[in-house]
Write a protein that holds these residues in place. Structure first.
Motif, short mmCIF file in Angstrom:
data_model
loop_
_atom_site.label_atom_id
_atom_site.label_comp_id
_atom_site.label_asym_id
_atom_site.label_seq_id
_atom_site.Cartn_x
_atom_site.Cartn_y
_atom_site.Cartn_z
N GLY A 61 36.09 45.68 51.24
CA GLY A 61 36.54 45.36 52.35
C GLY A 61 36.51 46.51 53.64
O GLY A 61 36.31 46.02 55.02
N SER A 87 34.07 39.92 50.99
CA SER A 87 33.98 40.90 50.02
C SER A 87 34.12 40.38 48.64
O SER A 87 33.26 40.55 47.81
CB SER A 87 35.17 42.07 50.22
OG SER A 87 34.80 42.72 51.38
N TYR A 88 35.02 39.36 48.37
CA TYR A 88 35.35 38.80 47.21
C TYR A 88 34.02 37.72 46.98
O TYR A 88 33.44 38.09 45.93
CB TYR A 88 36.50 37.82 47.21
CG TYR A 88 36.71 37.06 46.14
CD1 TYR A 88 37.16 37.69 44.76
CD2 TYR A 88 36.19 35.89 45.98
CE1 TYR A 88 36.90 37.03 43.69
CE2 TYR A 88 36.46 35.29 44.80
CZ TYR A 88 36.74 35.78 43.46
OH TYR A 88 36.86 35.21 42.24
N LEU A 145 31.18 40.03 45.94
CA LEU A 145 31.46 40.73 44.62
C LEU A 145 31.21 39.46 43.52
O LEU A 145 30.67 39.67 42.31
CB LEU A 145 32.83 41.26 44.46
CG LEU A 145 33.18 42.57 45.40
CD1 LEU A 145 34.68 42.52 45.25
CD2 LEU A 145 32.35 43.63 44.47
N TRP A 146 31.84 38.53 43.71
CA TRP A 146 31.42 37.35 42.82
C TRP A 146 29.79 36.90 42.62
O TRP A 146 29.50 36.76 41.68
CB TRP A 146 32.11 36.12 43.32
CG TRP A 146 32.25 34.90 42.86
CD1 TRP A 146 32.45 34.22 41.21
CD2 TRP A 146 31.26 33.69 43.27
NE1 TRP A 146 32.01 33.03 41.11
CE2 TRP A 146 31.10 32.67 42.03
CE3 TRP A 146 30.59 33.44 44.12
CZ2 TRP A 146 30.40 31.36 42.38
CZ3 TRP A 146 29.82 32.21 44.16
CH2 TRP A 146 29.66 31.19 43.44
N LEU A 168 37.84 40.57 53.73
CA LEU A 168 38.38 40.46 52.52
C LEU A 168 37.65 39.39 51.74
O LEU A 168 37.19 39.40 50.76
CB LEU A 168 39.80 40.50 52.29
CG LEU A 168 40.56 41.66 52.95
CD1 LEU A 168 42.19 41.65 52.66
CD2 LEU A 168 39.98 42.98 52.06
N HIS A 196 38.55 46.59 44.24
CA HIS A 196 37.20 46.29 44.60
C HIS A 196 36.99 45.83 45.70
O HIS A 196 36.23 46.26 46.62
CB HIS A 196 36.53 45.38 43.45
CG HIS A 196 36.04 46.25 42.10
ND1 HIS A 196 36.83 46.81 41.30
CD2 HIS A 196 34.82 46.56 41.75
CE1 HIS A 196 36.54 47.43 40.23
NE2 HIS A 196 35.14 47.28 40.57
N VAL A 197 37.92 44.47 46.01
CA VAL A 197 37.85 43.76 47.22
C VAL A 197 38.05 44.64 48.41
O VAL A 197 37.58 44.50 49.45
CB VAL A 197 38.58 42.41 47.13
CG1 VAL A 197 38.74 41.91 48.37
CG2 VAL A 197 38.28 41.53 46.04
N VAL A 212 33.03 40.78 39.54
CA VAL A 212 34.49 40.39 39.29
C VAL A 212 35.02 39.83 38.00
O VAL A 212 36.10 39.92 37.42
CB VAL A 212 35.02 39.27 40.22
CG1 VAL A 212 34.86 39.56 41.79
CG2 VAL A 212 34.25 37.80 39.93
#
Lengths: 313, 124
Positions: free
Chosen positions: A287, A261-262, A265-266, A258, A282-283, A271
């Motif tokens: 994930g 994933s964040y 995305l960042w 997770l 999304h995460v 995000v």
């Protein structure tokens, strides 16, 4: 122990988990120098490993575009995270074993630097970097695409060497195994994160689907770790420490998936503008891929059980 | 274990590559990355050429800012035989500090200098 030999990207003899055992034969102050032919063989293997893992992303338009547009700070964060994972990969499966931690650091820097050259050459051959593109585009694309390639160069010993050459796996320990999980999560999610489908799937996932995705991710991770645990002869779901045993490792690996994933995305600007509920969607959906990557890496790279068995013998 | 000369050479080259890439990104992050995209376009009338049934004029689109610009829309207006014609161009991605050359097409050689302007863009 076989005689100390060549360099570099892919071998192993003394556990890195016990670097003191190698003090007398590291850092260039003892032992025989590797032969040129061994060095060439090892680096050819590293290049092949890097291409094997990195080539699909080197051919991906979204990666070229993000290398061009990603903020330099985000590229630096991704490079730093990737370098930490490369160090972990090298400790577990790559490079020679007869080395100190300083040598491990040098070997990992060599993996990353070599990967930058590989990425640059392939991007040039594909016509994706040229002088008139501007230095920002050239450096950005090389920096971003060197990341998956570096995983391949660091993993080349596990993927491409045989036991006679001393390639193989080392006892990683719980933290090392989490590095392996993080590397697998980052590589698999990196294949998906730049695509438009992430925004689509993340936005459309309702709460029940998000819960199902969490359950599936945990079940896949647990099944993988349970299989590895059984192969090691353990029947317990729990170990001595919080990161030991399939249950603890599954939870830790999913948390890392997770987090990966964040961060991705960042990094890919996905995000900004999302509400908390959409961000979770999304995460968690990315994930699923990251968690599978974390589990797959444990199988592909290994968990050190071979080395542990040898040590016990 | 000692490194041989080839290994040292590879290590030095690797360190140089890392220092170059990371050093550039640090400088960009500190000094340039925060600057917004600054996009401009200019036509090179002297290099205009006849094409099949028309006239092509090179237009250079540049981004002098630190951030990338996406979907840059460029409008090129020209008077051809007393009639105004508009050519619309689009650049998908224009990284900070980079430029690209496009060709604006018209039905014939313009009577005078063309008018070029940026009509829209996205920031990542």
């Amino acid at each position: 122990m076989r005689p100390a030999s060549a360099s570099a990207i892919l071998r192993a003899e003394v556990s890195v988990a016990n670097p003191d055992a190698a003090k007398g034969d590291s850092g260039g102050d003892g032992g025989a120098a590797a032969s040129i032919s061994d060095t060439v063989r090892d680096h050819v293997r590293a290049v092949v490993g890097g291409l094997l893992v990195g080539l699909p992303l080197l051919w991906t338009q979204e990666m070229w575009r993000n290398g061009e547009t990603m903020h330099p700070l985000k590229l630096l964060v991704l490079l730093a995270a990737s370098f930490a994972i490369v160090v972990g990969f090298n400790a577990v499966s790559g490079f020679r074993r007869d080395r100190s931690w300083f040598e491990l650091l040098l070997d990992s820097l060599q993996s990353l630097g070599l990967s930058m050259f590989i990425a640059a050459i392939v991007l040039y051959v594909l016509g994706r970097i040229e002088p008139e593109f501007g230095i920002a585009t050239v450096v950005g694309r090389i920096a971003l695409l060197a990341i998956p390639v570096s995983f391949g160069t660091a993993l080349a010993s596990s993927l491409l060497s045989d036991e006679e050459e001393g390639g193989g796996r080392e006892a990683a320990g719980p933290v090392g195994e989490l590095f392996v999980a993080a590397g697998g999560a980052l590589y698999f999610a990196l294949n998906i994160a730049p695509t438009d489908e992430v925004r689509l799937v993340g936005s459309e996932a309702d709460t029940p689907l998000v819960l199902v995705a969490i359950a599936v991710s945990l079940v896949v991770g647990f099944a993988t770790l349970l299989t590895i645990s059984r192969a090691k002869g353990s029947r317990s779901w729990f170990g001595d420490g919080p990161l030991d045993g399939p249950v603890g490792e599954t939870i830790a690996a999913y948390a890392i998936a997770l987090l990966v994933s964040y961060v991705l995305l960042w990094s890919f600007d996905l995000v900004e503008g999302l509400g908390f509920r959409a961000l979770v969607g999304h995460v968690v959906m990315l994930g699923v891929v990251a968690a599978f990557g974390a589990a797959a890496a444990r199988i592909l790279v290994g968990d050190g059980s071979d080395a542990r068995a040898e040590a016990a013998a | 274990m000692k490194r041989n000369a080839l290994e040292w050479a590879i290590l030095v080259a690797s360190l140089a590559a890392i220092i170059g890439v990371v050093g550039y990104l640090v400088v960009e992050a500190v000094a340039e990355g925060g600057r917004p995209a600054s996009v401009g376009a200019v036509a090179d009338m002297d290099r205009g050429t006849a094409s099949d049934g028309g006239w092509l004029i090179p237009v250079r689109v540049s981004n002098r800012g630190g951030s990338a610009a996406l979907s840059v829309a460029v409008e090129v207006k020209a008077i051809v035989g007393g009639t105004e014609e508009v050519s619309e161009l689009t650049v998908d991605v224009l990284a900070g500090g980079s430029e690209v050359e496009l060709l604006a097409g018209f039905s014939g050689q313009p009577d005078e200098d063309v008018d070029v302007r940026i009509v829209g863009l996205e920031t990542p």
